[in-house]
Scaffold this motif. Sequence first.
Motif, PDB file in Angstrom:
ATOM      1  N   ARG A 192      -3.563  44.758  10.926  1.00  0.00           N
ATOM      2  CA  ARG A 192      -4.014  45.093   9.576  1.00  0.00           C
ATOM      3  C   ARG A 192      -3.191  44.391   8.509  1.00  0.00           C
ATOM      4  NH1 ARG A 192      -4.824  50.034  12.312  1.00  0.00           N
ATOM      5  NH2 ARG A 192      -2.751  50.787  11.757  1.00  0.00           N
ATOM      6  N   ALA A 193      -2.617  43.229   8.866  1.00  0.00           N
ATOM      7  CA  ALA A 193      -1.807  42.489   7.897  1.00  0.00           C
ATOM      8  C   ALA A 193      -2.597  42.106   6.640  1.00  0.00           C
ATOM      9  CB  ALA A 193      -1.219  41.241   8.561  1.00  0.00           C
ATOM     10  N   PRO A 194      -3.820  41.571   6.755  1.00  0.00           N
ATOM     11  CA  PRO A 194      -4.586  41.254   5.537  1.00  0.00           C
ATOM     12  C   PRO A 194      -4.854  42.492   4.681  1.00  0.00           C
ATOM     13  CG  PRO A 194      -5.547  40.158   7.445  1.00  0.00           C
ATOM     14  CD  PRO A 194      -4.545  41.134   7.975  1.00  0.00           C
ATOM     15  N   LEU A 195      -5.137  43.619   5.336  1.00  0.00           N
ATOM     16  CA  LEU A 195      -5.369  44.852   4.587  1.00  0.00           C
ATOM     17  C   LEU A 195      -4.102  45.298   3.880  1.00  0.00           C
ATOM     18  CD1 LEU A 195      -7.283  47.225   3.925  1.00  0.00           C
ATOM     19  CD2 LEU A 195      -6.430  48.354   6.002  1.00  0.00           C
ATOM     20  N   ALA A 196      -2.957  45.122   4.537  1.00  0.00           N
ATOM     21  CA  ALA A 196      -1.687  45.565   3.966  1.00  0.00           C
ATOM     22  C   ALA A 196      -1.383  44.852   2.658  1.00  0.00           C
ATOM     23  CB  ALA A 196      -0.557  45.332   4.972  1.00  0.00           C
ATOM     24  N   ILE A 197      -1.463  43.525   2.654  1.00  0.00           N
ATOM     25  CA  ILE A 197      -1.130  42.806   1.424  1.00  0.00           C
ATOM     26  C   ILE A 197      -2.236  42.967   0.380  1.00  0.00           C
ATOM     27  CG2 ILE A 197       0.442  41.162   2.492  1.00  0.00           C
ATOM     28  CD1 ILE A 197      -1.763  39.153   2.628  1.00  0.00           C
ATOM     29  N   GLY A 198      -3.474  43.200   0.826  1.00  0.00           N
ATOM     30  CA  GLY A 198      -4.547  43.459  -0.123  1.00  0.00           C
ATOM     31  C   GLY A 198      -4.353  44.773  -0.856  1.00  0.00           C
ATOM     32  N   VAL A 199      -3.978  45.818  -0.124  1.00  0.00           N
ATOM     33  CA  VAL A 199      -3.717  47.121  -0.738  1.00  0.00           C
ATOM     34  C   VAL A 199      -2.531  47.021  -1.695  1.00  0.00           C
ATOM     35  CG1 VAL A 199      -2.950  49.477  -0.271  1.00  0.00           C
ATOM     36  CG2 VAL A 199      -4.740  48.450   1.130  1.00  0.00           C
ATOM     37  N   ALA A 200      -1.494  46.286  -1.290  1.00  0.00           N
ATOM     38  CA  ALA A 200      -0.350  46.087  -2.178  1.00  0.00           C
ATOM     39  C   ALA A 200      -0.780  45.398  -3.462  1.00  0.00           C
ATOM     40  CB  ALA A 200       0.728  45.278  -1.463  1.00  0.00           C
ATOM     41  N   ALA A 201      -1.658  44.399  -3.356  1.00  0.00           N
ATOM     42  CA  ALA A 201      -2.143  43.687  -4.539  1.00  0.00           C
ATOM     43  C   ALA A 201      -2.971  44.598  -5.442  1.00  0.00           C
ATOM     44  CB  ALA A 201      -2.960  42.469  -4.121  1.00  0.00           C
ATOM     45  N   LEU A 202      -3.746  45.516  -4.852  1.00  0.00           N
ATOM     46  CA  LEU A 202      -4.493  46.471  -5.662  1.00  0.00           C
ATOM     47  C   LEU A 202      -3.555  47.309  -6.523  1.00  0.00           C
ATOM     48  CD1 LEU A 202      -7.215  47.846  -3.199  1.00  0.00           C
ATOM     49  CD2 LEU A 202      -7.636  46.534  -5.289  1.00  0.00           C
ATOM     50  N   LEU A 203      -2.459  47.749  -5.922  1.00  0.00           N
ATOM     51  CA  LEU A 203      -1.504  48.572  -6.669  1.00  0.00           C
ATOM     52  C   LEU A 203      -0.811  47.768  -7.763  1.00  0.00           C
ATOM     53  CD1 LEU A 203       0.078  50.527  -3.669  1.00  0.00           C
ATOM     54  CD2 LEU A 203      -1.637  51.343  -5.292  1.00  0.00           C
ATOM     55  N   PHE A 204      -0.369  46.560  -7.414  1.00  0.00           N
ATOM     56  CA  PHE A 204       0.317  45.735  -8.397  1.00  0.00           C
ATOM     57  C   PHE A 204      -0.647  45.186  -9.452  1.00  0.00           C
ATOM     58  CE2 PHE A 204       3.654  45.759  -5.240  1.00  0.00           C
ATOM     59  CZ  PHE A 204       4.816  45.666  -5.996  1.00  0.00           C
ATOM     60  N   GLY A 205      -1.925  45.111  -9.110  1.00  0.00           N
ATOM     61  CA  GLY A 205      -2.892  44.540 -10.032  1.00  0.00           C
ATOM     62  C   GLY A 205      -3.320  45.471 -11.140  1.00  0.00           C
ATOM     63  N   PHE A 206      -2.845  46.716 -11.133  1.00  0.00           N
ATOM     64  CA  PHE A 206      -3.269  47.652 -12.174  1.00  0.00           C
ATOM     65  C   PHE A 206      -2.914  47.156 -13.575  1.00  0.00           C
ATOM     66  CE2 PHE A 206      -2.788  51.430 -14.843  1.00  0.00           C
ATOM     67  CZ  PHE A 206      -4.041  52.006 -14.686  1.00  0.00           C
ATOM     68  N   PRO A 207      -1.663  46.724 -13.836  1.00  0.00           N
ATOM     69  CA  PRO A 207      -1.386  46.208 -15.177  1.00  0.00           C
ATOM     70  C   PRO A 207      -1.293  44.687 -15.246  1.00  0.00           C
ATOM     71  CG  PRO A 207       0.675  46.828 -14.164  1.00  0.00           C
ATOM     72  CD  PRO A 207      -0.407  46.975 -13.101  1.00  0.00           C
ATOM     73  N   PHE A 232      -6.557  41.327  -7.003  1.00  0.00           N
ATOM     74  CA  PHE A 232      -6.169  41.066  -8.394  1.00  0.00           C
ATOM     75  C   PHE A 232      -7.392  40.796  -9.268  1.00  0.00           C
ATOM     76  CE2 PHE A 232      -1.949  39.869  -6.510  1.00  0.00           C
ATOM     77  CZ  PHE A 232      -1.212  40.835  -7.188  1.00  0.00           C
ATOM     78  N   ALA A 233      -8.381  40.082  -8.719  1.00  0.00           N
ATOM     79  CA  ALA A 233      -9.595  39.784  -9.483  1.00  0.00           C
ATOM     80  C   ALA A 233     -10.374  41.059  -9.782  1.00  0.00           C
ATOM     81  CB  ALA A 233     -10.468  38.796  -8.707  1.00  0.00           C
ATOM     82  N   ALA A 234     -10.491  41.955  -8.813  1.00  0.00           N
ATOM     83  CA  ALA A 234     -11.232  43.199  -9.013  1.00  0.00           C
ATOM     84  C   ALA A 234     -10.576  44.076 -10.069  1.00  0.00           C
ATOM     85  CB  ALA A 234     -11.349  43.956  -7.685  1.00  0.00           C
ATOM     86  N   MET A 235      -9.274  44.236  -9.976  1.00  0.00           N
ATOM     87  CA  MET A 235      -8.571  45.072 -10.946  1.00  0.00           C
ATOM     88  C   MET A 235      -8.628  44.461 -12.339  1.00  0.00           C
ATOM     89  SD  MET A 235      -7.660  47.662  -9.156  1.00  0.00           S
ATOM     90  CE  MET A 235      -6.435  48.540 -10.125  1.00  0.00           C
ATOM     91  N   HIS A 236      -8.486  43.146 -12.423  1.00  0.00           N
ATOM     92  CA  HIS A 236      -8.490  42.468 -13.718  1.00  0.00           C
ATOM     93  C   HIS A 236      -9.853  42.573 -14.400  1.00  0.00           C
ATOM     94  CE1 HIS A 236      -7.058  39.583 -16.698  1.00  0.00           C
ATOM     95  NE2 HIS A 236      -8.228  38.972 -16.593  1.00  0.00           N
ATOM     96  N   ALA A 237     -10.931  42.506 -13.628  1.00  0.00           N
ATOM     97  CA  ALA A 237     -12.268  42.491 -14.207  1.00  0.00           C
ATOM     98  C   ALA A 237     -12.793  43.885 -14.535  1.00  0.00           C
ATOM     99  CB  ALA A 237     -13.236  41.787 -13.254  1.00  0.00           C
ATOM    100  N   LEU A 238     -12.449  44.873 -13.713  1.00  0.00           N
ATOM    101  CA  LEU A 238     -13.150  46.151 -13.768  1.00  0.00           C
ATOM    102  C   LEU A 238     -12.354  47.314 -14.340  1.00  0.00           C
ATOM    103  CD1 LEU A 238     -14.706  45.899 -10.183  1.00  0.00           C
ATOM    104  CD2 LEU A 238     -15.941  45.636 -12.337  1.00  0.00           C
ATOM    105  N   VAL A 239     -11.040  47.197 -14.400  1.00  0.00           N
ATOM    106  CA  VAL A 239     -10.230  48.377 -14.679  1.00  0.00           C
ATOM    107  C   VAL A 239      -9.431  48.229 -15.971  1.00  0.00           C
ATOM    108  CG1 VAL A 239      -8.402  49.877 -13.797  1.00  0.00           C
ATOM    109  CG2 VAL A 239     -10.042  48.860 -12.212  1.00  0.00           C
ATOM    110  N   PRO A 240      -9.638  49.118 -16.962  1.00  0.00           N
ATOM    111  CA  PRO A 240      -8.682  49.190 -18.066  1.00  0.00           C
ATOM    112  C   PRO A 240      -7.311  49.551 -17.505  1.00  0.00           C
ATOM    113  CG  PRO A 240     -10.676  50.426 -18.567  1.00  0.00           C
ATOM    114  CD  PRO A 240     -10.736  50.077 -17.101  1.00  0.00           C
ATOM    115  N   PRO A 241      -6.209  49.120 -18.092  1.00  0.00           N
ATOM    116  CA  PRO A 241      -6.097  48.532 -19.430  1.00  0.00           C
ATOM    117  C   PRO A 241      -6.221  47.011 -19.490  1.00  0.00           C
ATOM    118  CG  PRO A 241      -3.923  49.004 -18.582  1.00  0.00           C
ATOM    119  CD  PRO A 241      -4.897  49.448 -17.519  1.00  0.00           C
ATOM    120  N   HIS A 242      -6.847  46.365 -18.535  1.00  0.00           N
ATOM    121  CA  HIS A 242      -7.083  44.933 -18.661  1.00  0.00           C
ATOM    122  C   HIS A 242      -8.020  44.678 -19.839  1.00  0.00           C
ATOM    123  CE1 HIS A 242      -4.935  43.563 -15.111  1.00  0.00           C
ATOM    124  NE2 HIS A 242      -5.381  44.633 -14.487  1.00  0.00           N
TER     125      HIS A 242
END
Length: 495
Positions: A107-122, A158-168
Amino acid sequence: MEAIEPAYGATTLLLIAAGAVALLLFLIIRVKLHAFVALVLVSLLTALAAGIPVADVPEALSYGFSSTLGSVALLVGFGVMIGRLLEITGGAQVLADTLIGRFGEKRAPLAIGVAALLFGFPIFFDAGLVVFLPIIITVARRFGGSLILYAFPTAGAFAAMHALVPPHPGPVAAAEVMGGNIGLALLVGVPVAVLSWFVGSFLVSQFIGRRVWVDVPTALFGEMNGGRDDDNGKGRGADNGGQGRDADNGGAAGAAGSGGGTATATRTAPAFGTVMGILLLPFVLISFNTVLDTLMAAGVLEEDATWARYLMLLGNTSVALLITVIVATLVLGLRNHSMADVSGIFDKALAPICVIILITGAGGMFGGVLRLSGIGDALSDSLSDLGMSLILQAFLISTILRVAQGSATVALTTTSGLIAASVADAGLSDFQISLLVIAIAAGATVLSHVNDSGFWLVSRFFEMDVKTTLKTWTVMETTLGLSAFVLALAMWTVA
């Protein structure tokens, strides 16, 4: 520079844009002309063909180029410096080992993807991607397979969080223009972003990655990593899968690797907490800017509050990354290297990014010329009354604007402005407006191609040619946007 009065109608401008894209692809893919030269040449020809006055052409060319460089150059430069320090000191390996230990190797790809989701919030897409590059590369080298298996779940997050989630800024601007509630847009946007990422980015990237081979890039961080020994070139430092640990102390990373000739072998790898602290620092600082800006827009804070402005300055992406570079130098770089060694490491890290920055800037130039030609205004006039449901209209308008001129931000703000009056007349609830924000953002995400500076950033970072980027990144961005739209549409039918 303001948009020029369109010299032609929407149909003619669309044909010019389509011809420009076709010419660009022909020059790069068939003629093998360097992408930077091709982008500048096609931008010039497009400006002339679109009717931009000859006297204004030089300014039109520099408009998109300089605005893109202004946002990208510092981010890429500082991000690569942070990434190089994380790699050369063993920090990236420590983080990768910990993530894989928690999630498991499969689950290495999932691991770094989930980490990116968390870091991608701001954090914005480009800033987050460049900081995560050494982690992506470290994991890809350790487990093998196409780079896409590891890179695209991260980039897609990062693209999903940047496009869809405030406060972006994109979704915040769209919600404000249509009179929506930013807090509710956040509550709706987060689960939609996560679900659309899992389906449209993670699952799709695993499908693509098993069919399209992309080598691990070597330009930014060299061919050796983690456990490689720069002094003797003897493969990995350990025999347990290449984790790069020194057998004598159980915690040393490998030597500097390719490009780090001024540095001696690292003796002690940093602790996981130290590495996380370095990565969390820009996350926290940038949160100051994005969160406080959102609170000001919502009227919760006074816009002239001095203390808030200072915190927002610290949270400016470039300033936050500068502070992180300084802290990383003190905490990581000077552990086992002199300041002169660290400066040499930075020199070698910055040298390869010249091409990345120039090509990305030229991509911004091409998109800027299309925007200044008036294609957005012409399309807006012809699309403003399509006689269909608001959510479908929002998605289609945003998609067409995105494809035509490249900028997701322009597509978001223009589309929300076009349908704002219809939204007000319809008396929609805040929840429905939040769904419209998602639909607009979804349309602004799909079909990233050669007029999008982000397309070139991904292409150069991952060392993919244009054809490969089109059949991988463009496809994944499209499935990501479509997934978000389908979710929004499903909720719209029951709202």
